[in-house]
Design an enzyme around this catalytic site. Structure first.
Site, PDB file in Angstrom:
ATOM      1  N   HIS A 132      10.189   1.048  -2.779  1.00  0.00           N
ATOM      2  CA  HIS A 132      11.691   1.745  -2.792  1.00  0.00           C
ATOM      3  C   HIS A 132      12.530   0.605  -3.452  1.00  0.00           C
ATOM      4  O   HIS A 132      12.172  -0.623  -3.833  1.00  0.00           O
ATOM      5  CB  HIS A 132      11.980   2.148  -1.309  1.00  0.00           C
ATOM      6  CG  HIS A 132      11.019   3.261  -1.176  1.00  0.00           C
ATOM      7  ND1 HIS A 132      11.019   4.490  -1.531  1.00  0.00           N
ATOM      8  CD2 HIS A 132       9.902   3.328  -0.133  1.00  0.00           C
ATOM      9  CE1 HIS A 132      10.300   5.274  -1.389  1.00  0.00           C
ATOM     10  NE2 HIS A 132       9.601   4.672  -0.342  1.00  0.00           N
ATOM     11  N   HIS A 190      12.038  -2.951  -1.629  1.00  0.00           N
ATOM     12  CA  HIS A 190      10.808  -3.711  -2.317  1.00  0.00           C
ATOM     13  C   HIS A 190      11.311  -4.479  -3.512  1.00  0.00           C
ATOM     14  O   HIS A 190      11.066  -5.367  -3.873  1.00  0.00           O
ATOM     15  CB  HIS A 190       9.807  -2.925  -2.216  1.00  0.00           C
ATOM     16  CG  HIS A 190       9.113  -2.166  -1.076  1.00  0.00           C
ATOM     17  ND1 HIS A 190       9.510  -0.944  -0.884  1.00  0.00           N
ATOM     18  CD2 HIS A 190       8.571  -2.713   0.006  1.00  0.00           C
ATOM     19  CE1 HIS A 190       9.054  -0.598   0.414  1.00  0.00           C
ATOM     20  NE2 HIS A 190       8.297  -1.679   0.491  1.00  0.00           N
ATOM     21  N   ARG A 248       0.888  -1.257  -0.018  1.00  0.00           N
ATOM     22  CA  ARG A 248      -0.046  -0.064   0.064  1.00  0.00           C
ATOM     23  C   ARG A 248       0.861   1.149  -0.013  1.00  0.00           C
ATOM     24  O   ARG A 248       0.488   2.363   0.134  1.00  0.00           O
ATOM     25  CB  ARG A 248      -0.793   0.037   1.170  1.00  0.00           C
ATOM     26  CG  ARG A 248      -0.213   0.141   2.529  1.00  0.00           C
ATOM     27  CD  ARG A 248      -1.222   0.266   3.800  1.00  0.00           C
ATOM     28  NE  ARG A 248      -0.593   1.540   4.468  1.00  0.00           N
ATOM     29  CZ  ARG A 248       0.248   1.058   5.201  1.00  0.00           C
ATOM     30  NH1 ARG A 248       0.693  -0.158   5.753  1.00  0.00           N
ATOM     31  NH2 ARG A 248       0.716   2.247   6.362  1.00  0.00           N
ATOM     32  N   ARG A 261       8.378  -7.903   6.693  1.00  0.00           N
ATOM     33  CA  ARG A 261       8.389  -7.237   8.209  1.00  0.00           C
ATOM     34  C   ARG A 261       7.358  -6.382   8.356  1.00  0.00           C
ATOM     35  O   ARG A 261       6.738  -5.578   7.644  1.00  0.00           O
ATOM     36  CB  ARG A 261       9.470  -6.282   8.608  1.00  0.00           C
ATOM     37  CG  ARG A 261       9.756  -5.682  10.006  1.00  0.00           C
ATOM     38  CD  ARG A 261      10.970  -5.035   9.845  1.00  0.00           C
ATOM     39  NE  ARG A 261      11.582  -4.787  11.501  1.00  0.00           N
ATOM     40  CZ  ARG A 261      10.825  -4.011  11.934  1.00  0.00           C
ATOM     41  NH1 ARG A 261      10.001  -2.788  11.240  1.00  0.00           N
ATOM     42  NH2 ARG A 261      11.199  -3.811  13.291  1.00  0.00           N
TER      43      ARG A 261
HETATM   44  P1  ADP Z   1       1.388  -3.500   3.927  1.00  0.00           P
HETATM   45  O1  ADP Z   1       1.944  -4.622   4.460  1.00  0.00           O
HETATM   46  O2  ADP Z   1       0.733  -2.680   4.835  1.00  0.00           O
HETATM   47  O3  ADP Z   1       0.847  -3.510   2.624  1.00  0.00           O
HETATM   48  P2  ADP Z   1       4.111  -2.130   3.000  1.00  0.00           P
HETATM   49  O4  ADP Z   1       3.583  -1.851   1.431  1.00  0.00           O
HETATM   50  O5  ADP Z   1       4.886  -1.425   3.654  1.00  0.00           O
HETATM   51  O6  ADP Z   1       2.654  -2.285   3.700  1.00  0.00           O
HETATM   52  O7  ADP Z   1       4.615  -3.649   2.761  1.00  0.00           O
HETATM   53  C1  ADP Z   1       4.248  -4.649   1.960  1.00  0.00           C
HETATM   54  C2  ADP Z   1       5.129  -6.012   1.895  1.00  0.00           C
HETATM   55  O8  ADP Z   1       6.347  -5.710   1.926  1.00  0.00           O
HETATM   56  C3  ADP Z   1       4.807  -6.476   3.426  1.00  0.00           C
HETATM   57  O9  ADP Z   1       4.983  -8.032   3.116  1.00  0.00           O
HETATM   58  C4  ADP Z   1       5.781  -6.226   4.216  1.00  0.00           C
HETATM   59  O10 ADP Z   1       6.354  -7.029   5.222  1.00  0.00           O
HETATM   60  C5  ADP Z   1       7.023  -5.919   3.007  1.00  0.00           C
HETATM   61  N1  ADP Z   1       8.025  -4.882   3.456  1.00  0.00           N
HETATM   62  C6  ADP Z   1       8.159  -3.808   3.572  1.00  0.00           C
HETATM   63  N2  ADP Z   1       9.205  -2.972   3.803  1.00  0.00           N
HETATM   64  C7  ADP Z   1       9.954  -4.125   3.994  1.00  0.00           C
HETATM   65  C8  ADP Z   1      11.360  -4.150   3.912  1.00  0.00           C
HETATM   66  N3  ADP Z   1      12.126  -2.903   4.255  1.00  0.00           N
HETATM   67  N4  ADP Z   1      12.100  -5.261   4.240  1.00  0.00           N
HETATM   68  C9  ADP Z   1      11.194  -6.483   3.929  1.00  0.00           C
HETATM   69  N5  ADP Z   1      10.109  -6.399   3.751  1.00  0.00           N
HETATM   70  C10 ADP Z   1       9.421  -5.035   3.632  1.00  0.00           C
END
Ligand code: ADP
Ligand code: ADP
Length: 518
Positions: free
Chosen positions: A140, A143, A136, A230
């Site tokens: 970066h 990801h 959401r 995470r």
């Molecule tokens: P949400 O989980 O609310 O959709 P994010 O877009 O931040 O929020 O995360 C998407 C996925 O990427 C999740 O599985 C999250 O755990 C993972 N994620 C986000 N940032 C990182 C990171 N720096 N290292 C590892 N996994 C990450």
């Protein structure tokens, strides 16, 4: 969901028939819905399109406390869904749906695909494994690394599947995000095995339970692997500053249900940057004592975007950084509202007039909404009853909010005698862009000035409902600024407002210096 499914989902994370399902899907309605049983009701979108017809089988009472505890693990109103649930109706209606059409969208049509369409696309890629990624947030470098590694690890295709439904305040809007995903996929991913598709799903921020739900949804979209990193689907911290969920709770819950999920989790620990090696790595694989870097979502918003500071290339691809910064003007280019309140003849208009010059000199575009002028146009025909006064203030507030949202500076000068209406305006504008300035001139001084002779008229009984004489003025309890006019000139006071705006970052020194040099 009917009552039996609802209760089973809360208690056991299962439908009544035993199927694993972690999130209740309900339709809350206001009280008085009990007469609906047996009837057909039309379900409409907020744009009033009829989407489906439901034959109502049950109307039952919700249990919001149990729901919040079980699904979100908290009753803390800082949790966005716990807060939202407080505004839902107390009853849930359920019954079979006849879907007439899906809600219509007009943005990114090429990326909005149903589950069947995504499965078809994936079939064409002819990869036996597909790993899906939920997000959401803007993507970066971490990801990117995570998703590429996952695709390599499963030896298959990658389904980038961001959600574009409702999310929480402060998140980057989906228009901006999707533009960043598109440019990333075009430039940095392998087109032969990558699909970008949008999921119109509202985030619930249920952490572990939501991760399980996200996995089930991606299974239905044709993936057989799902990335969980995470803090999956976490809303940050509660009112005591504690995280709502443990960083890897979601991974644990999925691991416990791995055999019946029908989709395999690909877990990652936090992905961080190793400056010495110029690459990303999972923190669990970084040797103790080795230097690593990472920037949190909050830091991205508050330290970088809000200050117009460029995100470093190790953290964000330059094309993405460009889109994000163009969507987030630095504070000194963002909108704000200076709202002057006080008795008639207190000096509001006089201060506003000086302030316009000072702001314009500093490169700001300024709109003035002066009570007297507004009443000849926008509020023509309104009188001075309590109701009309409130309507007038809310109209000014509505226009001011539009200007602020489009990053203009607006000065409103209106008696605005009632506290409740001023507070309502504050909430329309966003609290930290609303500068309430109380022009605190004693009544006898205002009456002595009597610019338009209205105090005299009111005293003579020729004018009813005149603020200060025969209608109340409720002084603000906590204005951002309180100005006096018996010992300060309009110029002094306008300067005080400028100083305040500077402290808040809405104006910067360099703008003044630039002007001075010229
Ligand atoms: P949400 O989980 O609310 O959709 P994010 O877009 O931040 O929020 O995360 C998407 C996925 O990427 C999740 O599985 C999250 O755990 C993972 N994620 C986000 N940032 C990182 C990171 N720096 N290292 C590892 N996994 C990450
Ligand atoms: P309002 O907009 O609050 O009704 P105005 O600004 O139209 O008030 O009128 C205030 C009057 O008081 C003006 O005639 C102004 O010249 C006079 N005045 C005298 N001293 C001051 C002061 N220090 N600040 C503002 N106005 C002052």
């Amino acid at each position: 969901m009917g009552r039996a499914d609802y209760l089973n989902v809360l208690e056991r994370m299962r439908l009544q028939d035993g199927t694993l399902f972690p999130i209740p899907i309900t339709l809350p309605v206001a009280d008085g819905a009990t007469g609906l049983v047996g009837k057909g009701i039309a379900l409409r979108s907020p744009k009033n399109e009829v989407i489906a017809v439901m034959r109502v089988e049950e109307v039952y009472e919700a249990d919001p406390e149990c729901e919040a505890r079980r699904v979100f693990g908290t009753l803390d109103p800082r949790h966005p869904l716990v807060a939202e649930m407080a505004s839902w109706g107390r009853f849930y209606v359920s019954g079979p749906l006849r879907v007439l059409s899906l809600p219509r969208h007009y943005d990114f049509l090429d990326l909005r695909r149903t589950a069947a369409e995504v499965r078809l696309h994936l079939e064409r890629l002819a990869c036996s494994n597909v790993v899906a990624f939920q997000t959401r947030n803007p993507m970066h470098r971490a990801h990117e690394e995570l998703t590429k590694r996952a695709a390599d690890q499963v030896g298959g295709a990658l389904l980038l599947h961001p959600v574009v439904g409702m999310t929480k305040p402060g998140d980057v809007d989906h228009y901006t995000r999707v533009r960043t995903y598109k440019v990333l996929v075009e430039k940095y991913y392998d087109p032969r095995r990558t699909i970008l598709s949008l999921l119109p799903l509202a985030m619930r921020f249920g952490g572990p339970r939501e991760a399980l739900w996200h996995a089930i949804i991606r299974r239905n979209f044709g993936a057989n692997h799902f990335i969980v990193g995470r803090d999956h689907a976490s809303p940050g911290r509660d009112s005591k500053g504690e995280p709502f969920y443990g960083p890897y709770d979601a991974q644990e819950l999925l691991a416990r249900h791995s055999t019946e999920l029908g989709i395999t989790m690909v877990p990652y620990s936090e992905m961080v940057y190793l400056p010495e090696k110029d690459r990303h790595e999972e923190i669990s694989r970084v040797p103790r004592g080795k230097k690593w870097l990472s920037i949190s979502g909050t830091e991205v918003r508050e330290d970088y975007l809000a200050n117009g500071k460029k995100l470093p290339a190790w953290f964000t691809r330059p094309e993405v950084a460009e889109i994000l910064s163009s969507a987030h003007l630095p504070r000194h280019q963002q909108g704000f509202c200076v709202w002057l309140t006080g008795l008639p003849s207190a000096g509001k208009s006089s201060i506003a007039e000086v302030l316009v010059d000072m702001l314009t000199e500093r490169g700001r575009r300024v709109t003035v909404l002066d009570g007297d002028v507004v009443r000849t146009r926008l509020s023509k025909g309104l009188g001075f009853s309590k109701e009309d006064r409130d309507t007038n203030i809310l109209r000014i507030g509505f226009v001011a909010a539009e200007i602020v949202h489009h990053n203009g500076a607006v000065i409103c000068a209106a008696v605005s005698p009632y506290r409740a209406a001023r507070n309502q305006v504050r909430s329309m504008i966003e609290a930290d862009r609303f500068v309430l300035v109380y022009v605190d001139t004693p009544l006898d001084v205002c009456e002595g000035r009597d610019v338009k002779g209205l105090y005299q008229k009111a005293r003579r009984g020729e004018l009813q409902g005149f603020t200060g004489v025969n209608d109340p003025y409720e002084p603000p309890e906590a204005p951002e600024l309180r100005l006096t006019t018996t010992n300060c000139t309009p110029e002094d006071n306008a300067r005080r407002i400028i100083r305040y705006l500077m402290e808040k970052g809405f104006l910067v020194d360099s703008m003044v210096q630039g002007e001075t040099v010229r």
